[in-house]
Design a protein around this motif. Structure first.
Motif, PDB file in Angstrom:
ATOM      1  N   ASP A   1      -3.286  27.579  15.127  1.00  0.00           N
ATOM      2  CA  ASP A   1      -2.967  26.732  16.304  1.00  0.00           C
ATOM      3  C   ASP A   1      -1.861  26.520  16.675  1.00  0.00           C
ATOM      4  O   ASP A   1      -1.335  25.805  17.944  1.00  0.00           O
ATOM      5  CB  ASP A   1      -3.615  25.228  15.808  1.00  0.00           C
ATOM      6  CG  ASP A   1      -5.123  25.280  15.634  1.00  0.00           C
ATOM      7  OD1 ASP A   1      -5.839  25.929  16.443  1.00  0.00           O
ATOM      8  OD2 ASP A   1      -5.504  24.431  14.761  1.00  0.00           O
ATOM      9  N   ALA A   2      -0.755  27.262  15.956  1.00  0.00           N
ATOM     10  CA  ALA A   2       0.565  27.228  16.641  1.00  0.00           C
ATOM     11  C   ALA A   2       0.924  27.856  17.641  1.00  0.00           C
ATOM     12  O   ALA A   2      -0.087  28.719  18.278  1.00  0.00           O
ATOM     13  CB  ALA A   2       1.635  27.785  15.297  1.00  0.00           C
ATOM     14  N   PHE A   3       1.949  27.512  18.419  1.00  0.00           N
ATOM     15  CA  PHE A   3       2.282  28.082  19.836  1.00  0.00           C
ATOM     16  C   PHE A   3       2.361  29.593  19.563  1.00  0.00           C
ATOM     17  O   PHE A   3       2.828  30.164  18.640  1.00  0.00           O
ATOM     18  CB  PHE A   3       3.675  27.698  20.177  1.00  0.00           C
ATOM     19  CG  PHE A   3       3.986  28.400  21.698  1.00  0.00           C
ATOM     20  CD1 PHE A   3       3.402  27.825  22.825  1.00  0.00           C
ATOM     21  CD2 PHE A   3       4.827  29.518  21.726  1.00  0.00           C
ATOM     22  CE1 PHE A   3       3.695  28.445  24.079  1.00  0.00           C
ATOM     23  CE2 PHE A   3       5.171  29.995  22.983  1.00  0.00           C
ATOM     24  CZ  PHE A   3       4.617  29.668  24.042  1.00  0.00           C
ATOM     25  N   CYS A   4       1.855  30.295  20.729  1.00  0.00           N
ATOM     26  CA  CYS A   4       2.069  31.864  20.853  1.00  0.00           C
ATOM     27  C   CYS A   4       1.965  32.088  22.311  1.00  0.00           C
ATOM     28  O   CYS A   4       1.591  31.281  23.071  1.00  0.00           O
ATOM     29  CB  CYS A   4       1.038  32.632  20.235  1.00  0.00           C
ATOM     30  SG  CYS A   4      -0.472  32.589  20.716  1.00  0.00           S
ATOM     31  N   TYR A   5       2.540  33.398  22.824  1.00  0.00           N
ATOM     32  CA  TYR A   5       2.194  33.794  24.279  1.00  0.00           C
ATOM     33  C   TYR A   5       0.704  34.378  24.314  1.00  0.00           C
ATOM     34  O   TYR A   5       0.249  34.758  23.338  1.00  0.00           O
ATOM     35  CB  TYR A   5       3.581  34.851  24.654  1.00  0.00           C
ATOM     36  CG  TYR A   5       4.701  34.135  24.623  1.00  0.00           C
ATOM     37  CD1 TYR A   5       4.998  33.193  25.634  1.00  0.00           C
ATOM     38  CD2 TYR A   5       5.714  34.399  23.904  1.00  0.00           C
ATOM     39  CE1 TYR A   5       6.329  32.291  25.704  1.00  0.00           C
ATOM     40  CE2 TYR A   5       7.132  34.018  23.886  1.00  0.00           C
ATOM     41  CZ  TYR A   5       7.119  33.053  24.998  1.00  0.00           C
ATOM     42  OH  TYR A   5       8.357  32.258  25.088  1.00  0.00           O
ATOM     43  N   ASP A   6       0.455  34.256  25.558  1.00  0.00           N
ATOM     44  CA  ASP A   6      -1.008  34.664  25.690  1.00  0.00           C
ATOM     45  C   ASP A   6      -1.051  36.073  25.474  1.00  0.00           C
ATOM     46  O   ASP A   6      -1.948  36.755  25.023  1.00  0.00           O
ATOM     47  CB  ASP A   6      -1.205  34.498  27.194  1.00  0.00           C
ATOM     48  CG  ASP A   6      -0.265  35.143  28.165  1.00  0.00           C
ATOM     49  OD1 ASP A   6      -0.645  36.519  28.672  1.00  0.00           O
ATOM     50  OD2 ASP A   6       0.789  34.827  28.563  1.00  0.00           O
ATOM     51  N   ASN A   7      -0.122  36.983  25.284  1.00  0.00           N
ATOM     52  CA  ASN A   7      -0.036  38.583  25.326  1.00  0.00           C
ATOM     53  C   ASN A   7      -0.262  38.640  23.669  1.00  0.00           C
ATOM     54  O   ASN A   7      -0.520  39.793  23.178  1.00  0.00           O
ATOM     55  CB  ASN A   7       0.739  39.279  25.712  1.00  0.00           C
ATOM     56  CG  ASN A   7       2.454  38.903  25.034  1.00  0.00           C
ATOM     57  OD1 ASN A   7       2.435  37.836  24.163  1.00  0.00           O
ATOM     58  ND2 ASN A   7       3.372  39.792  25.377  1.00  0.00           N
ATOM     59  N   GLU A   8      -0.160  37.801  22.815  1.00  0.00           N
ATOM     60  CA  GLU A   8      -0.588  37.716  21.354  1.00  0.00           C
ATOM     61  C   GLU A   8      -1.813  37.748  21.098  1.00  0.00           C
ATOM     62  O   GLU A   8      -2.250  37.684  19.839  1.00  0.00           O
ATOM     63  CB  GLU A   8       0.420  36.726  20.528  1.00  0.00           C
ATOM     64  CG  GLU A   8       2.002  37.078  20.862  1.00  0.00           C
ATOM     65  CD  GLU A   8       2.741  35.914  20.249  1.00  0.00           C
ATOM     66  OE1 GLU A   8       2.440  35.489  18.912  1.00  0.00           O
ATOM     67  OE2 GLU A   8       3.527  35.231  20.851  1.00  0.00           O
TER      68      GLU A   8
ATOM     69  N   ASN B   1       7.566  41.965  21.678  1.00  0.00           N
ATOM     70  CA  ASN B   1       8.655  41.928  22.716  1.00  0.00           C
ATOM     71  C   ASN B   1       8.320  43.429  23.322  1.00  0.00           C
ATOM     72  O   ASN B   1       7.840  44.231  22.950  1.00  0.00           O
ATOM     73  CB  ASN B   1       9.864  41.953  21.970  1.00  0.00           C
ATOM     74  CG  ASN B   1      11.142  41.727  22.961  1.00  0.00           C
ATOM     75  OD1 ASN B   1      11.118  41.485  24.051  1.00  0.00           O
ATOM     76  ND2 ASN B   1      12.408  41.520  22.301  1.00  0.00           N
ATOM     77  N   PHE B   2       8.977  43.409  24.746  1.00  0.00           N
ATOM     78  CA  PHE B   2       8.814  44.620  25.391  1.00  0.00           C
ATOM     79  C   PHE B   2       9.955  45.062  26.054  1.00  0.00           C
ATOM     80  O   PHE B   2      10.239  44.106  26.797  1.00  0.00           O
ATOM     81  CB  PHE B   2       7.409  44.729  26.138  1.00  0.00           C
ATOM     82  CG  PHE B   2       7.221  43.473  27.085  1.00  0.00           C
ATOM     83  CD1 PHE B   2       7.666  43.650  28.225  1.00  0.00           C
ATOM     84  CD2 PHE B   2       6.715  42.265  26.484  1.00  0.00           C
ATOM     85  CE1 PHE B   2       7.469  42.444  29.068  1.00  0.00           C
ATOM     86  CE2 PHE B   2       6.705  41.197  27.203  1.00  0.00           C
ATOM     87  CZ  PHE B   2       6.990  41.206  28.545  1.00  0.00           C
ATOM     88  N   PHE B   3      10.467  46.222  26.268  1.00  0.00           N
ATOM     89  CA  PHE B   3      11.545  46.801  27.241  1.00  0.00           C
ATOM     90  C   PHE B   3      11.210  48.201  27.651  1.00  0.00           C
ATOM     91  O   PHE B   3      10.246  48.951  26.565  1.00  0.00           O
ATOM     92  CB  PHE B   3      12.832  46.773  26.596  1.00  0.00           C
ATOM     93  CG  PHE B   3      13.366  45.414  26.439  1.00  0.00           C
ATOM     94  CD1 PHE B   3      14.143  44.771  27.459  1.00  0.00           C
ATOM     95  CD2 PHE B   3      13.371  44.613  25.420  1.00  0.00           C
ATOM     96  CE1 PHE B   3      14.438  43.615  27.407  1.00  0.00           C
ATOM     97  CE2 PHE B   3      13.880  43.399  25.234  1.00  0.00           C
ATOM     98  CZ  PHE B   3      14.460  42.909  26.451  1.00  0.00           C
ATOM     99  N   HIS B   4      11.610  48.494  28.694  1.00  0.00           N
ATOM    100  CA  HIS B   4      11.885  50.056  29.035  1.00  0.00           C
ATOM    101  C   HIS B   4      12.141  51.004  27.934  1.00  0.00           C
ATOM    102  O   HIS B   4      13.102  50.558  27.465  1.00  0.00           O
ATOM    103  CB  HIS B   4      12.239  50.297  30.710  1.00  0.00           C
ATOM    104  CG  HIS B   4      11.587  49.634  31.617  1.00  0.00           C
ATOM    105  ND1 HIS B   4      10.381  49.820  31.922  1.00  0.00           N
ATOM    106  CD2 HIS B   4      11.842  48.300  32.371  1.00  0.00           C
ATOM    107  CE1 HIS B   4       9.838  49.121  33.128  1.00  0.00           C
ATOM    108  NE2 HIS B   4      10.523  48.259  33.127  1.00  0.00           N
TER     109      HIS B   4
ATOM    110  N   ILE C   1       6.557  48.334  22.964  1.00  0.00           N
ATOM    111  CA  ILE C   1       6.608  47.416  22.258  1.00  0.00           C
ATOM    112  C   ILE C   1       7.632  47.121  21.033  1.00  0.00           C
ATOM    113  O   ILE C   1       7.913  48.424  20.570  1.00  0.00           O
ATOM    114  CB  ILE C   1       5.118  46.966  21.550  1.00  0.00           C
ATOM    115  CG1 ILE C   1       4.307  46.649  22.469  1.00  0.00           C
ATOM    116  CG2 ILE C   1       5.391  46.227  20.344  1.00  0.00           C
ATOM    117  CD1 ILE C   1       4.299  45.068  22.920  1.00  0.00           C
ATOM    118  N   LEU C   2       8.299  46.190  20.890  1.00  0.00           N
ATOM    119  CA  LEU C   2       9.237  46.093  19.737  1.00  0.00           C
ATOM    120  C   LEU C   2       8.653  44.820  19.213  1.00  0.00           C
ATOM    121  O   LEU C   2       7.985  43.805  19.418  1.00  0.00           O
ATOM    122  CB  LEU C   2      10.658  45.614  20.244  1.00  0.00           C
ATOM    123  CG  LEU C   2      11.486  46.724  21.073  1.00  0.00           C
ATOM    124  CD1 LEU C   2      11.357  46.491  22.556  1.00  0.00           C
ATOM    125  CD2 LEU C   2      12.915  46.801  20.820  1.00  0.00           C
TER     126      LEU C   2
END
Length: 386
Positions: free
Chosen positions: A186-193, A367-370, A348-349
């Motif tokens: 139930d802890a916080f996470c971002y939707d993409n997780e 995490n994500f970057f080009h 993804i990182l």
């Protein structure tokens, strides 16, 4: 910590980060991917004003009607915005005016929080995590700006640094099996997780330690930047176009690297960082291994939690493209743009870095970057097939 207490703590942390900086430092933008520190301070405030207060408080009045245009980042649903590459041209509003903006929005937020609705609290929690993301970006952006200064000034003498890592490497065995990944609890996470889901993984091994400066130097000495055998086609084109010979911030003719503390000795046992995906992937091929899939990384981190360096040193590139998990649905409204719209052409990182706020990391974080980006604290660990 209750949100009513967490809110002022997170907001104060952002302002503490600019304490070593001058107003001139806070205004510069060294490249299109970076933003001025002043903009980070204003944008995170804009999020609370626009997404929380203006949405949920009926009688709220904007602090300044020009600020939504200046400090929106990429939310098309919330209106037009100033071009990202031109954020460094915003000499006005001044730093003092941005700090006054923060103070006014904080006053309005703190007036609402003691009796806030669940919707208000949920959006505030997202805003606080969003601000912590920008705290890390503020540090990486000012590091790049100071690197572009021929004086190579340091940000401050006690700035966070990547630690040396003298431990010997072991290979952690993972059996072929069906595993569950994704955020749980139930802890916080971002939707993409989300959502948690099962993945089949073939048997593999994961390195217990991160690749070090000394190991990456061996790749350079072996002609790694001059041999296309190890590089993806896009990566080789990038290396040739940019005429690269070493990681970002390394001094090519000395055993030093630039950090938030200025030029520092480059410790051979410290994790290598400021690598692009292309460089990380090329090194892994040269070393006779590969980058892990993000699912492999998460499974190994969960099964071997006592191994060092999963978190808190450098972000670790994976071989996985940024895409939605099976069953993912973006949130309704403007927050649907927070993550979902970027699920293309990025890698993804996993983990976290020395610049990540201490309570802003978790095993499921994506995490994500080009693939060409390397101004973040990004490194790698190796994986290989069994």
């Amino acid at each position: 910590m209750r949100i009513v207490d967490r809110y002022p703590a997170v907001r104060a942390c952002s302002e503490a980060l600019i304490a070593p900086l001058s107003a001139e430092d806070c205004a510069i933008q060294s490249m299109d991917d970076a933003s001025p520190a002043k903009w980070h301070l204003a944008h995170t405030t804009w999020f609370f004003e626009t997404v929380v207060l203006q949405e949920l408080v009926a009688d709220y009045n904007l602090f300044n009607s020009d600020y939504p245009y200046l400090f929106n980042s990429y939310y098309n649903a919330l209106g037009e915005r100033h071009a990202r590459p031109q954020r460094g041209l915003l000499s006005r509003p001044s730093l003092d005016e941005v700090l006054a903006y923060r103070a006014a929005v904080d006053q309005a937020m703190l007036a609402q929080l003691p009796n806030a609705s669940n919707a208000f609290l949920r959006l505030t929690e997202i805003g606080l995590n969003h601000e912590q993301q920008h705290q890390e970006l503020l540090l990486t952006d000012i590091q790049h700006a100071f690197f572009c200064n021929p004086l190579h000034p340091g940000y401050c003498d006690n700035a966070p640094m990547v630690d040396q890592n003298p431990s010997s490497r072991r290979w952690l065995d993972m059996a072929a099996d069906l595993y569950q990944i994704g955020h749980q609890g139930d802890a916080f996470c971002y939707d993409n997780e989300t959502p948690p889901h099962q993945v089949w993984l073939n048997a593999f091994q994961m390195a217990s330690t991160l690749v070090t400066n000394g190991e990456f130097q061996a790749f350079i000495d072996a002609g790694g930047y001059r041999n296309p055998t190890y590089w993806l086609s896009d990566g080789w084109d990038w290396v040739q176009r940019e005429q690269l010979e070493h990681p970002l911030y390394w001094h090519p003719k000395a055993t030093q690297a630039f950090s938030l503390r200025g030029d520092q000795p480059r410790a051979a046992d410290a994790p290598v960082c400021h690598l692009s995906f292309y460089e990380a992937d090329a090194y892994a091929r040269w070393a006779g291994a590969r980058l892990p899939l993000e699912a492999e990384w998460e499974v190994a981190a969960r099964l071997f939690p006592d191994e060092n360096n999963w978190m808190g040193q450098v972000w670790q590139w994976t071989a996985s493209p940024y895409q939605a998990y099976p069953g993912y649905r973006p949130p309704a409204g403007p927050l649907g743009e927070y993550n979902a719209k970027f699920m293309c052409n990025q890698m993804i990182l996993r983990g976290s870095s020395a610049y990540t706020p201490t309570d802003h990391s978790r095993i499921s974080y994506r995490n994500f970057f080009h693939p060409h980006c390397r101004w973040q604290l990004s490194g790698l660990r190796l994986a290989r097939d069994l």
